[in-house]
Design a protein around this motif. Structure first.
Motif, PDB file in Angstrom:
ATOM      1  N   ASN A 189      29.697 -52.717 -63.380  1.00  0.00           N
ATOM      2  CA  ASN A 189      29.751 -53.913 -62.525  1.00  0.00           C
ATOM      3  C   ASN A 189      31.144 -54.760 -62.859  1.00  0.00           C
ATOM      4  O   ASN A 189      30.859 -55.194 -63.846  1.00  0.00           O
ATOM      5  CB  ASN A 189      28.259 -54.475 -62.419  1.00  0.00           C
TER       6      ASN A 189
ATOM      7  N   MET B 272      31.124 -55.637 -50.508  1.00  0.00           N
ATOM      8  CA  MET B 272      30.116 -55.467 -51.457  1.00  0.00           C
ATOM      9  C   MET B 272      30.318 -55.188 -52.725  1.00  0.00           C
ATOM     10  O   MET B 272      29.783 -55.730 -53.748  1.00  0.00           O
ATOM     11  CB  MET B 272      28.916 -54.756 -50.999  1.00  0.00           C
ATOM     12  N   ASP B 273      31.597 -54.462 -53.003  1.00  0.00           N
ATOM     13  CA  ASP B 273      32.066 -54.044 -54.227  1.00  0.00           C
ATOM     14  C   ASP B 273      33.019 -54.882 -54.968  1.00  0.00           C
ATOM     15  O   ASP B 273      33.350 -54.812 -56.393  1.00  0.00           O
ATOM     16  CB  ASP B 273      32.475 -52.616 -54.370  1.00  0.00           C
TER      17      ASP B 273
ATOM     18  N   THR C  24      33.910 -51.164 -50.791  1.00  0.00           N
ATOM     19  CA  THR C  24      33.493 -52.257 -49.827  1.00  0.00           C
ATOM     20  C   THR C  24      33.583 -53.544 -50.224  1.00  0.00           C
ATOM     21  O   THR C  24      33.861 -53.700 -51.300  1.00  0.00           O
ATOM     22  CB  THR C  24      32.101 -51.726 -48.972  1.00  0.00           C
TER      23      THR C  24
ATOM     24  N   ARG D  71      35.669 -42.502 -51.807  1.00  0.00           N
ATOM     25  CA  ARG D  71      35.028 -43.851 -51.710  1.00  0.00           C
ATOM     26  C   ARG D  71      36.005 -44.996 -52.237  1.00  0.00           C
ATOM     27  O   ARG D  71      36.405 -44.977 -53.207  1.00  0.00           O
ATOM     28  CB  ARG D  71      33.714 -43.805 -52.823  1.00  0.00           C
ATOM     29  N   ILE D  72      36.463 -45.632 -51.084  1.00  0.00           N
ATOM     30  CA  ILE D  72      37.182 -46.792 -51.376  1.00  0.00           C
ATOM     31  C   ILE D  72      36.298 -48.089 -51.521  1.00  0.00           C
ATOM     32  O   ILE D  72      35.036 -48.068 -50.864  1.00  0.00           O
ATOM     33  CB  ILE D  72      38.241 -47.151 -50.262  1.00  0.00           C
TER      34      ILE D  72
ATOM     35  N   GLU E 119      26.687 -47.399 -64.530  1.00  0.00           N
ATOM     36  CA  GLU E 119      27.273 -47.966 -63.751  1.00  0.00           C
ATOM     37  C   GLU E 119      28.012 -49.072 -64.306  1.00  0.00           C
ATOM     38  O   GLU E 119      27.557 -49.763 -65.064  1.00  0.00           O
ATOM     39  CB  GLU E 119      25.833 -48.468 -62.823  1.00  0.00           C
TER      40      GLU E 119
ATOM     41  N   TRP F 261      36.341 -45.450 -58.391  1.00  0.00           N
ATOM     42  CA  TRP F 261      35.936 -44.532 -57.475  1.00  0.00           C
ATOM     43  C   TRP F 261      36.608 -43.616 -57.020  1.00  0.00           C
ATOM     44  O   TRP F 261      36.459 -42.305 -56.803  1.00  0.00           O
ATOM     45  CB  TRP F 261      35.250 -45.175 -56.150  1.00  0.00           C
TER      46      TRP F 261
ATOM     47  N   PHE G 284      30.988 -43.804 -62.619  1.00  0.00           N
ATOM     48  CA  PHE G 284      29.758 -43.981 -63.302  1.00  0.00           C
ATOM     49  C   PHE G 284      29.292 -42.984 -64.247  1.00  0.00           C
ATOM     50  O   PHE G 284      28.840 -43.205 -65.490  1.00  0.00           O
ATOM     51  CB  PHE G 284      28.441 -44.475 -62.422  1.00  0.00           C
TER      52      PHE G 284
END
Lengths: 290, 770
Positions: B637, B698-699, B696, B693-694, B635, B673, B753
């Motif tokens: 981040n 939150m990302d 959000t 997936r674009i 993952e 993504w 990921f």
């Protein structure tokens, strides 16, 4: 994409709903939150002639603790009802947290726990934590009522033991139990609005540093949510350590049979099961129901 | 530092609220799909289910019998003139005639009284196909045994580019170190929030099209061409547009099919794509296969670069010829080197056509080059920041492919990013799993040449001051697609006139009522449209001052106007309001109007493809990002991103920052993504926002955006672009941060990921084997 024409019923009582379902037969579908059903209808994947909405049945929306029974979650409770429930926060915060990991806020406001279970998608986020907490459910028919342990409820992707022409799922019960900790770890490909690539729930009963018992349930890596019994066997009666949890993680991988799809390969998912299992166990052991 | 001209401006340089902010926030804004006209019909297009097939027959008789169906059309009802947006390759028909070339190719269309009936009608059209072998692998497209997609393009070669500047071979011989790396990009899609929509209607022989477009002008030009109409009989206009990012630059089946259906039925016809149809129409980012070789001296100074690329164009050209040239041309901007060779093959495949997407052809090559440069730096033991500062382009230089660079603060951008991000404290000192990376980017402030050959000015504007002077209306063909050009251009108009922003109105992007402008692409409007607006405003100002001088019996040269007040510097007794002067003008001379137009200077060299990449001015940017990698799951981040821009004078700081954030959002998505995936039949596997997936909210990482002082002599008030440039460094920046964190090189996009997990696993296995 349009909803085709259908008859709409919103019965006032559960008995009325059950009778309607029995009378209308296979051409009817139960509508709870609609986040799955309406999309399937728009795409022509299901074509019910009648839709029976449960929206008038407010008694199916409550989340309460009934002494001697446990936490009783009405099937119509939305994911955000779970997220915000003081009862769950007190007894099983891990269920609220799992609900919060689902989809996005809009879906969490509409979608229901009952719908999530009956839809029986292998990657669903609620079944693993509910199974890890030994949940059972109540299915009510026009003349019947039965309880089913949730771990026996699912029979395959989009398949479960509910009788679609007679039964309605009314409640989920998390029995009072000796578990000391539980958690659900979801691995999605972004932080919101992502289906699980792999999800692992663990519940443990600790006596000091000794693992008296545990339940581990894997999501998205088997046709149904699956208990990782081999991993549980590794742990039973042992004093916990990082090495032991790693060993349980390896054992959990052996319980999974993932597929390769657009979200990840089987190989990746197997390794995620290993990693998430040891992490979930450690969290449940050291942090309680989170 | 550059010659910074700092002035005390009254209107520009301020974060005034967006001119359409209230309408958008309250939901009052009507987008094209919200428009309804009396007797309007709904239209949909039937598309090919096969990647490559011969059409044997089309039977529309059953569809025509369905109640509510008003027209069913195929190629027999449409002009057969081939169209496209790149004049070099017009290769698309309104409806397929002999063969369909991708899943989603246009076969027929219907117009019905409502949308539901359209789907029934589409289902009732019987098309008999003979399925043909399809070209799905771009790297095999040119092989002898592959099917031929367009008969006139042998071996499926859509474009072949060979450019050679200086002497690359000699540079490699002289070099202390030569390295070659290969990288692969991803097919991504612009994913504007607003789906494409067009409503077409005829009044006699005049066609009016409301469209969600980035360029009313190119739509007007190509629609008129296709139907043999004078441009004056085609009116294209827009209401609000919910994003384009390059995907709404060319007319589609919605405009062409809609015009035919509207003509046949005599009624307005609204056509639109749903999300899956948007993915199929595509025109998104090309997937590029990029091999780069560079030679450097012992300090890391770049001596020569050879870029050898292949790009998957899909079934049609779209704007892809320009994309192919941009891919190489833009590599020469951020670093100085004299020797450059660029080879490119753009191949046809039986997949959706690719076109221009934010940053055009440049972001993937930039990712490849920035990753390649980090590899070289690592091999030579040089800090990645140092190697970039060493090579950074300087102002008033010329690239090997003959782009003139005026203002350029590349080095200052890097130095500021270094300082802001704490680079020197972090590089090599972060805990395992954490890494920091740097990359650069540069982009045009408008293309030096239009998409088709014409001597029209690139931008024009007109300002009409209201009769009582309490308002002024800017008429411009510039196209606000959400980025805020209406706001910025009104600020510029008010500044030039000596007026206030709050009193400005705007009529924009309507080929009938507004002066010509090429529209929103190539980051052109602030500089080019802005230059025309400035000239128009200054013409108003001149007339105002002459009138005021007359009214006051005072010399014109001693008067000025600012924020709606006429005054004489140093003489406080002299004062008139803008309203008084404007009204006096109207009473005595008629309408007070100012006009302006802009044509860039002649730019570029004489070699083939020299025009692509030319621009009056280039923006420069440096990005640093810090990432945290989960060593067990892969993952990624992204913790922080520092973006430092050289974009000249800033007209609206808030909108500029919004562009940086938006570009970074798209860059982040493409980096980690986004990827359009296909099954083995050429069908899109993820034509939806669940599996494509674009990011959000939150990302999104924490974004630290900063500027360096810069003034561009070629731009009005010294402006340059920002909208696309900020997308360029991102992918390479993240790749380099992951490289720093884990020592693994991810040589293909997206940096997903599982890909990171696999690279770390392979690294461990190699480590164990040694």
């Amino acid at each position: 994409m349009f909803l085709p024409d259908f008859d709409y019923h919103a019965p006032e009582t559960l008995a009325e709903a059950c009778d309607l379902l029995r009378d209308l037969g296979p051409s009817a579908k139960i509508l709870a939150g609609g986040t799955d059903l309406l999309i399937k209808m728009k795409h022509g994947l299901v074509t019910p002639r009648a839709v029976i909405s449960l929206k008038a049945l407010d008694e199916l929306k409550t989340i309460t603790h009934v002494p001697g029974r446990g936490v009783v979650i009405g099937a119509r409770a939305t994911h955000n009802d779970l997220v915000n429930s003081p009862v769950l926060h007190e007894h099983f915060l891990s269920v609220s947290e799992a609900a919060h990991k689902m989809a996005n806020n809009q879906i969490r406001n509409r979608g229901t726990v009952g719908g999530n279970l009956v839809n029986a998608i292998p990657s669903a986020d609620l079944p693993p934590i509910l199974i890890a907490l030994d949940a059972w459910i109540t299915l009510v028919g026009s003349n019947t009522s039965r309880t089913v342990p949730l771990h026996t409820f699912f029979t395959g992707p989009s398949c479960c033991v509910i009788d679609p022409v007679d039964e309605i799922l009314t409640e989920i019960v998390l029995p009072d139990q000796p578990t000391t900790g539980s958690t659900y770890l979801k691995f999605g490909l972004r932080r919101s609005g992502a289906l699980s690539v792999t999800g692992v729930a663990a519940a443990v009963t600790m006596d000091g540093d000794t693992i008296v018992d545990s339940r581990i349930c894997l999501g998205a890596v088997f046709p149904v949510p699956v208990r990782a019994h081999d991993a549980e066997d590794v742990l039973r009666g042992k004093t916990w350590s990082d090495e032991l949890l790693a060993e349980a993680g390896e054992a959990a991988s052996c319980c999974a049979l993932p597929i390769t799809d657009i979200r990840g390969t089987a190989e990746y998912r197997l390794d995620l099961v290993r990693v998430l299992t040891k992490r979930a166990l450690k969290r449940a052991i050291t942090e309680g129901h989170v | 530092m550059s010659d910074t001209v700092k002035q005390d401006y009254a209107v520009i340089g301020k974060s005034v609220p967006k001119i359409d902010g209230r309408e958008k926030v309250t939901g009052a804004a009507r987008y094209t799909a919200d428009l309804k006209f009396p007797n309007m019909l709904y239209g949909k297009i039937l598309t090919s289910p096969f990647a490559h097939a011969r059409i044997i027959s089309i039977d529309t008789s059953e569809a025509e019998k369905i109640p509510g169906v008003r027209a069913v059309i195929t190629h027999k009802d449409a002009p057969t003139l081939k169209y496209g947006i790149s004049p070099a390759r017009w290769d698309e028909n309104i409806f397929c005639i002999d063969t369909v070339k991708f899943v989603g190719d246009k076969v027929a269309a219907v117009a019905c009284i409502d949308e539901q009936t359209c789907y029934k009608a589409l289902a009732a059209i019987k098309v008999e196909y003979e399925e043909l072998p399809a070209v799905l692998d771009p790297l095999r497209a040119t092989e002898e045994d592959q099917p031929q997609i367009h008969p006139e393009f042998v071996r499926n070669i859509n474009a072949e580019i060979h450019q050679d500047f200086g002497d690359v071979e000699a540079a490699f011989k002289e070099a202390h170190y030569v390295r070659t790396d290969t990288f692969v990009g991803n097919r991504t899609y612009q994913t504007p929030i607003e789906p494409h929509t067009a409503t077409s209607m005829w009044d006699g022989e005049k066609l009016t099209v409301y469209s969600s477009t980035q360029s009313p002008h190119y739509f007007q030009y190509y629609i008129a061409r296709e139907f043999g109409l004078p441009m004056g009989d085609v009116r294209v206009l827009k209401t609000y547009v919910g994003g384009g990012f390059g995907g709404k630059l060319e007319p589609t089946g919605l405009e062409f099919g809609g015009a035919i259906l509207a003509k046949i039925t005599g009624r307005p016809v609204k056509m639109f794509y749903d999300r899956a149809e948007m993915f199929a129409h595509n025109r998104g980012r090309h997937r590029q296969y990029m091999t780069i070789t560079s030679g450097v001296d012992k300090d890391g100074k770049i001596l020569g670069v050879h870029a050898d690329f292949v790009m998957d164009g899909g079934a049609y050209t779209s704007l892809g010829i320009a994309t192919a040239y941009y891919a190489g041309a833009m590599l020469t901007l951020t670093y100085e080197f004299d020797n450059f060779r660029f080879d490119m093959l753009r191949v046809y495949t039986n997949l959706p056509a690719c076109g221009a997407q934010r940053g055009h052809g440049a972001p993937q090559p930039r990712y490849a080059f920035e990753a390649h440069l980090d590899n070289i730096a690592k091999d030579l033991g040089i800090d990645p920041m140092d190697i970039r500062i060493l090579n950074a382009r300087r102002p008033n230089t010329t690239t090997p492919n003959e782009f003139l660079v005026n203002s350029c603060e590349m080095k200052a951008c890097l130095e500021k990013a270094r300082e802001m991000s704490g680079w020197d404290e972090k590089k090599g000192k972060l805990p395992k799993g954490r890494g920091i990376g740097v990359a650069t980017g540069s982009f045009v402030s408008g293309a030096g040449y239009p998409i088709y050959r014409t001597d029209l000015p690139h931008a024009a504007a007109m300002i009409k001051v209201g009769e009582d002077g309490t308002s002024a209306t800017l008429y411009t063909g510039a196209t606000d697609i959400g980025q805020g050009s209406d706001t910025v251009l009104c600020q510029m108009a008010a500044e030039a006139m000596g007026y206030t922003y709050e009193q400005m109105k705007i009529v924009a992007a309507d080929t009938e009522t507004t002066p010509h402008d090429f529209g929103a692409y190539a980051s052109r409007q602030t500089l080019m449209s802005g230059a025309a607006v400035k000239q128009a405003g200054e013409e108003v100002k001149t007339q105002m001052l002459e009138t005021a001088a007359e009214m006051l019996d005072f010399p014109t040269v001693d008067l000025d106007i600012r924020s709606g007040k006429v005054f004489s510097p140093g003489n406080e007794s002299v004062t008139l309001t803008f309203e008084e002067v404007a009204r006096h003008f109207f009473v005595n001379r008629g309408p007070l109007v100012g006009k302006g137009s802009y044509t860039p200077p002649k730019l570029g060299g004489k070699f083939k493809g020299a025009a692509v990449g030319t621009s009056p001015a280039y923006s420069f940017a440096a990005q640093v990002s810090e990432v945290e990698i989960d060593e067990e799951t892969g993952e990624v981040n992204v913790l922080d991103v520092w973006d430092v821009h050289d974009c000249g004078t800033v007209i609206n700081p808030a909108l500029l920052e919004a562009q940086v954030h938006g570009a970074l959002f798209m860059g982040l998505g493409e980096s980690i993504w986004e990827e359009v995936k296909f099954d083995d039949k050429g069908r899109i596997a993820n034509p939806n926002l669940s599996e494509y997936r674009i990011p959000t909210a939150m990302d999104m990482p924490v974004v630290h955006s900063a500027l360096v002082d810069s003034y561009e002599p070629a731009g009005p008030w010294g402006v340059k672009e920002v909208g696309e440039g900020a997308t360029l460094p991102t992918m390479g920046c993240f790749r380099n941060a992951i490289f720093d964190a884990m020592g693994v090189s991810i040589n293909s996009l997206p940096l997903g990921f599982e890909k990171v997990w696999r690279a770390m696993k392979e690294q461990r296995e190699e480590g164990a084997a040694e």
